[in-house]
Design an enzyme around this catalytic site. Sequence first.
Site, PDB file in Angstrom:
ATOM      1  N   ASN A  59       0.739  -1.723   0.001  1.00 18.43           N
ATOM      2  CA  ASN A  59       0.191   0.091  -0.364  1.00 18.43           C
ATOM      3  C   ASN A  59       0.793   0.937   0.327  1.00 18.43           C
ATOM      4  OD1 ASN A  59      -1.973   1.823   0.533  1.00 18.43           O
ATOM      5  ND2 ASN A  59      -2.228   1.574   2.455  1.00 18.43           N
ATOM      6  N   LYS A  94      -0.247   3.886  -0.154  1.00 23.13           N
ATOM      7  CA  LYS A  94      -0.820   5.610   0.114  1.00 23.13           C
ATOM      8  C   LYS A  94      -0.370   6.455  -0.480  1.00 23.13           C
ATOM      9  CE  LYS A  94       0.279   2.926   4.689  1.00 23.13           C
ATOM     10  NZ  LYS A  94       0.332   3.127   6.023  1.00 23.13           N
ATOM     11  N   HIS A 120      -9.422   1.404   5.516  1.00 29.29           N
ATOM     12  CA  HIS A 120      -8.088   0.925   5.809  1.00 29.29           C
ATOM     13  C   HIS A 120      -7.749   2.266   7.251  1.00 29.29           C
ATOM     14  CE1 HIS A 120      -4.085   2.259   6.743  1.00 29.29           C
ATOM     15  NE2 HIS A 120      -3.580   1.805   6.172  1.00 29.29           N
ATOM     16  N   GLY A 155       3.198   2.215  10.635  1.00 30.10           N
ATOM     17  CA  GLY A 155       4.225   3.460  10.271  1.00 30.10           C
ATOM     18  C   GLY A 155       4.906   3.650  11.928  1.00 30.10           C
TER      19      GLY A 155
END
Length: 258
Positions: A11, A13, A96, A172
């Site tokens: 992903n 982002k 998400h 993250g």
Amino acid sequence: MHRPELLVAGNWKMNGLGADLVQIEAIKAGLGSACPVDVWIFPPATLIRPAAASAAGSPLKIGAQDCHTQHAGAYTGDLSAAMLKDAGASAVILGHSERRGGHCETSRIVRMKAAAALREGLGVIVCVGETKGERDAGLTAAVCKRQLGESLPDDSAPNNTIVAYEPVWAIGSGISPDPADITSMHKTLRSQLAAREPVNNGLDWRILYGGSAVPSNAEAIFGSPEVDGVLVGGASLNASSFLAIIAAATQSAARRKQ
Ligand code: PGA
């Protein structure tokens, strides 16, 4: 017992300019013409069409990071599942935590988006996960089960829907849960999924883990037999770290077949 292939999904982002398509080229080169695990990249919508063109002829598939609930209409700035499919996406990530949190998306909205994506023939990855506060309060299972129950449309099935367990506090942060905790949550989610589709004890459903999955912990994560793949954020932006995770998945797939 037959299990679906492992999936390594990246992903990106809100990262990636045209110049970053070289990463897609490098992943494609690293995969070669056949790969024993499934590999998808979810670039920003602006890169779906060129990424899909670049991935053509390789095992790499391209997806989108969100879609609207409607097919078309007066929704400034939004993209429908039909548009994303037309651009070359074969799946879409929905629910998400960055959308649930940052865009106030409820599970009801996630469910409507998933229904829209399935109507267009896109696969969906539906994310669930608890915050740190919810975990500390002992609510992990309750929160994830409620999100899962409310986010999947009726026609979700193992062949069109994948679930990703993504603890919000792990995303993250560089911190991931113990593999034993991942196993336990995946078991909980799988038994809920098995109740919807009581075939093969729920083992037809793919449940991914996501949240600081990196090359150094990939082997431990894939060591859990409950893990059907990973949803990778930061480590998917660079082909060499993403390929290292794919290599760990490939080794795990070989071990599981023994
Ligand atoms: P991360 O992101 O790997 O950077 O933690 C995972 C995700 O948000 O899907």
